[in-house]
Design a protein around this motif. Structure first.
Motif, short mmCIF file in Angstrom:
data_model
loop_
_atom_site.label_atom_id
_atom_site.label_comp_id
_atom_site.label_asym_id
_atom_site.label_seq_id
_atom_site.Cartn_x
_atom_site.Cartn_y
_atom_site.Cartn_z
N PHE A 26 0.87 -1.22 -0.02
CA PHE A 26 0.11 0.02 0.02
C PHE A 26 0.83 1.21 0.00
CE2 PHE A 26 -2.38 -3.13 2.56
CZ PHE A 26 -3.80 -2.95 1.86
N THR A 64 -2.74 -15.41 9.27
CA THR A 64 -3.11 -14.45 10.38
C THR A 64 -2.72 -12.87 9.91
OG1 THR A 64 -2.36 -15.95 12.29
CG2 THR A 64 -2.84 -13.57 12.81
N ILE A 65 -1.81 -12.55 9.01
CA ILE A 65 -1.30 -11.35 8.64
C ILE A 65 -2.39 -10.85 7.66
CG2 ILE A 65 0.52 -9.89 7.72
CD1 ILE A 65 2.41 -11.64 8.99
N PHE A 87 2.58 -6.03 3.43
CA PHE A 87 2.38 -7.19 4.42
C PHE A 87 2.65 -8.46 3.34
CE2 PHE A 87 -0.17 -3.71 5.87
CZ PHE A 87 -0.16 -3.75 7.23
N LYS A 88 3.44 -9.32 3.84
CA LYS A 88 3.70 -10.41 3.23
C LYS A 88 3.86 -11.74 4.19
CE LYS A 88 7.22 -9.01 0.34
NZ LYS A 88 8.39 -8.83 -0.65
N ASP A 89 3.80 -12.95 3.33
CA ASP A 89 3.80 -14.20 4.14
C ASP A 89 4.05 -15.40 3.47
OD1 ASP A 89 3.63 -15.66 6.28
OD2 ASP A 89 1.73 -15.08 7.06
N PRO A 90 5.17 -16.17 3.44
CA PRO A 90 5.19 -17.26 2.46
C PRO A 90 4.40 -18.28 2.80
CG PRO A 90 7.16 -17.23 4.23
CD PRO A 90 6.15 -15.88 4.66
N LYS A 91 3.13 -18.14 3.76
CA LYS A 91 2.34 -19.10 3.95
C LYS A 91 0.89 -18.91 2.90
CE LYS A 91 2.62 -19.17 8.75
NZ LYS A 91 1.89 -18.95 10.17
N ILE A 104 -6.92 -0.39 5.19
CA ILE A 104 -5.80 0.51 4.93
C ILE A 104 -6.20 1.41 3.74
CG2 ILE A 104 -3.47 0.76 4.41
CD1 ILE A 104 -3.15 -1.73 6.28
N LEU A 110 10.33 -16.17 2.12
CA LEU A 110 10.06 -14.49 2.17
C LEU A 110 10.71 -13.66 0.98
CD1 LEU A 110 8.34 -12.91 4.10
CD2 LEU A 110 10.03 -12.56 5.78
N PHE A 153 5.38 3.57 1.65
CA PHE A 153 4.77 2.46 1.41
C PHE A 153 4.72 1.33 2.57
CE2 PHE A 153 8.00 -1.06 1.16
CZ PHE A 153 8.87 -0.23 0.83
N ARG A 154 3.88 0.41 2.58
CA ARG A 154 3.93 -0.54 3.75
C ARG A 154 3.59 -1.84 2.84
NH1 ARG A 154 0.28 1.45 8.52
NH2 ARG A 154 -0.92 3.09 7.42
N LEU A 193 -5.48 -9.94 9.08
CA LEU A 193 -5.52 -8.30 9.29
C LEU A 193 -5.80 -7.62 8.30
CD1 LEU A 193 -4.63 -6.30 11.82
CD2 LEU A 193 -2.50 -6.00 10.16
N TYR A 211 -8.84 -4.75 8.49
CA TYR A 211 -8.25 -3.47 8.96
C TYR A 211 -8.24 -2.54 7.67
CZ TYR A 211 -5.12 -0.13 11.01
OH TYR A 211 -4.59 1.28 11.63
#
Lengths: 281, 281
Positions: free
Chosen positions: A40, A59-60, A49-53, A69, A88, A46-47, A63, A67
């Motif tokens: 984003f 869980t991320i 969010f990442k996950d190799p799942k 954004i 990752l 910028f921010r 969010l 949430y």
């Protein structure tokens, strides 16, 4: 296969609705379970969010769905690993600085012979063809514009010409943004929709969720959503052609080569030729 | 003022305990309400959570407290804005690629005359003295090592020599990592603690939480935590000296100049001289 999701808007807008449907394809309604990520922009920052799942179990990602954004430029990716392991550093999107701005990139497809691409000092960290292609694009931009250029459209057209070269190496569907402009390049699977007043209702394909955009927007809002496959049942999505590029700014299409492209049939519409044109990364 | 938090560990370890106490200082038990951020390395990849909001009220910080992300190298920062407005692009930590690795940096302090620092093509995106100092360090590294160097300790010592120069411009407390090594540089406020077997109990200063590390660890674990101010009541933290650098690898201190530094009193220990040495960013 992988899938892309992007957004360009004229007012900070959350992507919760689209993301909620789309992230289900990361392991639940789709096979892209090898990681997911979303970037984003807010101003020049910028921010990510990442996950190799798998996204549907993350869980991320939960969010990010709940949430809101608000952003004017978003790029997201779900992965089914092909080039490079599940980790990752191989999880899209990738972000690098160039000319004092952050550029974010995500790719769907698969390239051959990509290891010969010269990235100079824009070195990849992971092992994907995607990150290497991004580094090569940055190197080409650096060579072309030794000092920061002013004309964003000229820059995007130059990027498109470089994407034409990458397409020679295989399937190259791309989303790229500098936080202001959101650029798309299509080889086979990429759709967009621009929503503006009067807004209607839409129902997600992947999750039983309906939204009435009328209730979520103001009359001046313009929001374009880009995705590998349409996300809603009851809306008309624009299907991009092979070699098509589009530049969106504040939700509006400001440059494209759509009219220059021949109306050729998509490879996967022909029986028996699906495998090589499926989106792979 | 700002505050730093870092971790180096020999096994992937979560930082939930330390972070839970420390993040309260971002608006509740401390005045650092202008944003927070944390970067976790996993292999060569990283993920960053950041927010320009007070940490103690941030939904994203709540996730970081509750959801254990295991990492061997972590850097975190809470901000009280000084140079540069409250925005995402001014929120630490900052991450850039160099030599095919991601480097992450956070700074506490305030510099003068920093705008004259030449960063070449490592351009800052935001307006902080911190990001500019980081870009300058990257430029100095690039100049010193035109090809990726092998000797990490030599590189860190070179960085320390450059930090000595930055310290001439004001207060420069720093955490820097390439995901393998966690480096500290101190001007006035920086503490560390290395926990190893036999593990004891610790109680947070900022939140009523006690942990028995014995129950959370295995006998071979080695974990170093670095912070602007100690985080626990009943443990002995090492206070770093002005000009001190330390390099931690897998939780262990592997290089330092501690023994070469004179035992000079800290400026803020002298009455009436506190203002210029308080950590500012």
């Amino acid at each position: 296969m992988c899938e892309l999701l992007g957004m360009s808007a004229n007012v900070p807008t959350d992507i919760c609705f689209s993301f909620t449907g789309w992230i289900q394809r990361s392991g639940k309604t789709g096979p892209h379970r090898d990681g997911w990520g979303i970037t984003f922009y807010e101003g020049k920052g910028f921010r990510t969010f990442k996950d190799p799942k798998p996204g549907y179990q993350s869980t991320i990602a939960e969010l990010v769905q709940k949430y809101p954004i608000k952003s004017r430029a978003v790029i997201s990716h779900i992965r089914q690993a092909n080039r490079g392991g599940v980790s990752l550093e191989n999880t899209h999107p990738f972000t690098r600085e160039l000319w004092g701005r952050f550029w974010t990139f995500a790719h769907n497809g698969q390239l051959s012979g990509y290891k010969a691409l010269d990235t100079a000092n824009h070195r990849p960290v992971g092992e994907t063809d995607s990150e290497l292609a991004f580094c090569w694009l940055l190197k080409r931009l650096d060579d072309q514009y030794p000092t920061p250029p002013d004309d964003a459209i000229e820059v995007c057209r130059f990027i498109a010409s470089q994407c034409d070269q990458l397409r020679q190496l295989g399937v190259f569907n791309m989303l790229l943004t500098d936080g202001e402009h959101v650029m798309t390049y299509c080889t086979n699977h990429l759709y967009s929709i621009t929503r503006r007043s009067p807004f209607g209702k839409a129902t997600l394909i992947d999750e039983e969720v309906e939204v009435n955009f009328q209730e979520e927007t103001t009359p001046n809002d313009i929001v374009t959503v880009i995705a590998t496959q349409p996300l809603t049942l009851n809306e008309q999505w624009h299907r991009m052609k092979p070699g098509e590029y589009n530049i969106f700014h504040q939700g509006e299409l400001i440059d494209t080569n759509q009219s220059q492209l021949a109306d050729i049939p998509f490879a996967e519409d022909k029986p028996g030729s699906q495998a090589p044109t499926e989106p792979l990364e």
